[in-house]
Design a protein around this motif. Sequence first.
Motif, PDB file in Angstrom:
ATOM      1  N   MET A   1      87.749  63.983  25.893  1.00  0.00           N
ATOM      2  CA  MET A   1      87.559  64.236  24.670  1.00  0.00           C
ATOM      3  C   MET A   1      88.950  64.594  24.178  1.00  0.00           C
ATOM      4  N   ILE A   2      89.395  64.080  23.235  1.00  0.00           N
ATOM      5  CA  ILE A   2      90.789  64.266  22.855  1.00  0.00           C
ATOM      6  C   ILE A   2      90.842  65.279  21.709  1.00  0.00           C
ATOM      7  N   VAL A   3      91.545  66.261  21.760  1.00  0.00           N
ATOM      8  CA  VAL A   3      91.682  67.310  20.813  1.00  0.00           C
ATOM      9  C   VAL A   3      93.389  67.685  20.498  1.00  0.00           C
ATOM     10  N   VAL A   4      93.547  67.856  19.311  1.00  0.00           N
ATOM     11  CA  VAL A   4      94.946  68.087  19.017  1.00  0.00           C
ATOM     12  C   VAL A   4      95.052  69.195  18.377  1.00  0.00           C
ATOM     13  N   ALA A   5      96.289  70.013  18.591  1.00  0.00           N
ATOM     14  CA  ALA A   5      96.571  71.303  17.996  1.00  0.00           C
ATOM     15  C   ALA A   5      98.002  71.284  17.511  1.00  0.00           C
ATOM     16  N   LEU A   6      98.379  72.327  16.628  1.00  0.00           N
ATOM     17  CA  LEU A   6      99.260  72.463  16.066  1.00  0.00           C
ATOM     18  C   LEU A   6     100.003  73.762  16.165  1.00  0.00           C
ATOM     19  N   ALA A   7     101.336  73.779  16.515  1.00  0.00           N
ATOM     20  CA  ALA A   7     102.220  75.049  16.603  1.00  0.00           C
ATOM     21  C   ALA A   7     103.018  74.949  15.233  1.00  0.00           C
ATOM     22  N   MET A   8     102.415  75.892  14.428  1.00  0.00           N
ATOM     23  CA  MET A   8     103.234  75.945  13.021  1.00  0.00           C
ATOM     24  C   MET A   8     103.934  77.061  13.022  1.00  0.00           C
ATOM     25  N   THR A   9     105.287  76.599  12.984  1.00  0.00           N
ATOM     26  CA  THR A   9     106.630  77.569  13.185  1.00  0.00           C
ATOM     27  C   THR A   9     107.108  78.027  11.922  1.00  0.00           C
TER      28      THR A   9
ATOM     29  N   VAL B   1     103.829  68.510  23.997  1.00  0.00           N
ATOM     30  CA  VAL B   1     103.393  68.492  25.379  1.00  0.00           C
ATOM     31  C   VAL B   1     101.817  68.438  25.219  1.00  0.00           C
ATOM     32  N   PHE B   2     101.346  68.140  26.444  1.00  0.00           N
ATOM     33  CA  PHE B   2      99.756  67.715  26.454  1.00  0.00           C
ATOM     34  C   PHE B   2      99.196  68.492  27.743  1.00  0.00           C
ATOM     35  N   ALA B   3      97.973  68.887  27.684  1.00  0.00           N
ATOM     36  CA  ALA B   3      97.241  69.636  28.862  1.00  0.00           C
ATOM     37  C   ALA B   3      95.985  68.882  29.131  1.00  0.00           C
ATOM     38  N   SER B   4      95.613  68.844  30.481  1.00  0.00           N
ATOM     39  CA  SER B   4      94.488  67.941  30.843  1.00  0.00           C
ATOM     40  C   SER B   4      93.708  69.063  31.584  1.00  0.00           C
ATOM     41  N   GLU B   5      92.359  69.256  31.127  1.00  0.00           N
ATOM     42  CA  GLU B   5      91.458  70.257  31.608  1.00  0.00           C
ATOM     43  C   GLU B   5      90.150  69.818  31.594  1.00  0.00           C
TER      44      GLU B   5
ATOM     45  N   LEU C   1      89.040  67.469  28.795  1.00  0.00           N
ATOM     46  CA  LEU C   1      89.697  67.707  27.816  1.00  0.00           C
ATOM     47  C   LEU C   1      91.091  67.333  27.700  1.00  0.00           C
ATOM     48  N   LEU C   2      91.759  66.521  26.766  1.00  0.00           N
ATOM     49  CA  LEU C   2      92.876  66.086  26.768  1.00  0.00           C
ATOM     50  C   LEU C   2      93.396  66.625  25.552  1.00  0.00           C
ATOM     51  N   LEU C   3      94.364  67.748  25.733  1.00  0.00           N
ATOM     52  CA  LEU C   3      94.667  68.424  24.356  1.00  0.00           C
ATOM     53  C   LEU C   3      96.164  68.300  24.062  1.00  0.00           C
ATOM     54  N   LEU C   4      96.440  67.802  23.172  1.00  0.00           N
ATOM     55  CA  LEU C   4      97.808  67.255  22.360  1.00  0.00           C
ATOM     56  C   LEU C   4      98.501  68.505  21.585  1.00  0.00           C
TER      57      LEU C   4
ATOM     58  N   GLY D   1     104.830  78.149  27.552  1.00  0.00           N
ATOM     59  CA  GLY D   1     106.134  77.629  28.490  1.00  0.00           C
ATOM     60  C   GLY D   1     106.795  76.202  27.689  1.00  0.00           C
ATOM     61  N   ALA D   2     106.007  75.435  27.238  1.00  0.00           N
ATOM     62  CA  ALA D   2     106.553  74.251  26.642  1.00  0.00           C
ATOM     63  C   ALA D   2     107.154  74.496  25.490  1.00  0.00           C
ATOM     64  N   LEU D   3     106.670  75.573  24.610  1.00  0.00           N
ATOM     65  CA  LEU D   3     107.247  75.944  23.284  1.00  0.00           C
ATOM     66  C   LEU D   3     108.488  76.696  23.492  1.00  0.00           C
ATOM     67  N   LYS D   4     108.543  77.538  24.714  1.00  0.00           N
ATOM     68  CA  LYS D   4     110.032  78.056  24.926  1.00  0.00           C
ATOM     69  C   LYS D   4     110.775  76.960  25.181  1.00  0.00           C
ATOM     70  N   ASN D   5     110.531  76.243  26.004  1.00  0.00           N
ATOM     71  CA  ASN D   5     111.450  75.010  26.425  1.00  0.00           C
ATOM     72  C   ASN D   5     112.078  74.049  25.184  1.00  0.00           C
ATOM     73  N   ALA D   6     111.168  74.011  24.325  1.00  0.00           N
ATOM     74  CA  ALA D   6     111.217  73.088  23.046  1.00  0.00           C
ATOM     75  C   ALA D   6     112.023  74.052  22.257  1.00  0.00           C
ATOM     76  N   LYS D   7     112.259  75.262  22.442  1.00  0.00           N
ATOM     77  CA  LYS D   7     113.150  76.209  21.666  1.00  0.00           C
ATOM     78  C   LYS D   7     112.395  76.369  20.336  1.00  0.00           C
ATOM     79  N   CYS D   8     111.003  76.703  20.178  1.00  0.00           N
ATOM     80  CA  CYS D   8     110.187  76.893  19.247  1.00  0.00           C
ATOM     81  C   CYS D   8     109.643  78.588  19.237  1.00  0.00           C
ATOM     82  N   GLY D   9     109.802  79.127  18.249  1.00  0.00           N
ATOM     83  CA  GLY D   9     109.555  80.515  18.295  1.00  0.00           C
ATOM     84  C   GLY D   9     110.801  81.382  18.889  1.00  0.00           C
ATOM     85  N   ASN D  10     110.641  82.750  19.018  1.00  0.00           N
ATOM     86  CA  ASN D  10     111.559  83.555  19.506  1.00  0.00           C
ATOM     87  C   ASN D  10     111.268  84.212  20.828  1.00  0.00           C
TER      88      ASN D  10
END
Length: 132
Positions: free
Chosen positions: A1-9, A68-72, A79-82, A123-132
């Motif tokens: 199952m492939i799921v997509v998610a969005l970090a709206m910044t 980033v993606f996660a596999s669970e 689940l493959l979450l993008l 952690g991936a969002l921190k590394n991508a410098k998204c958010g504070n």
Amino acid sequence: MIVVALAMTRDDGRILLQKRPEGSAMAGLWEFPGGKLEIGETPEQALVREIEEELGLAVKAENLSPVVFASEQLAKRHLLLLLYQCSDWEGEPKALHAEELRWVTLEEMTNLPMPPADGPFIGALKNAKCGN
């Protein structure tokens, strides 16, 4: 199952999360908006559709950046979450399919209950410098 998610910044670095409604799987947990790919959709097309359905917002596929993606393993499915990031959309978000919406910092996000597959995204969002 492939799921997509969005970090709206937003410009202030806060990221939008939604709370899963009562009666749904993992009710009460906070998550990034998004959903399942439908047959024939690209991940970007699915996100454009899901963000319109869940939040009433218009996003353009060209404004989505993969992070980033996660596999669970989930029961009998995998689940493959993008996760994508976007800071450009039209409209104000509305909780059309969620119990509540909240703009949070990455620090605040670490203290919220989230689905297991979403945890590594912080952690991936921190590394991508998204958010504070």
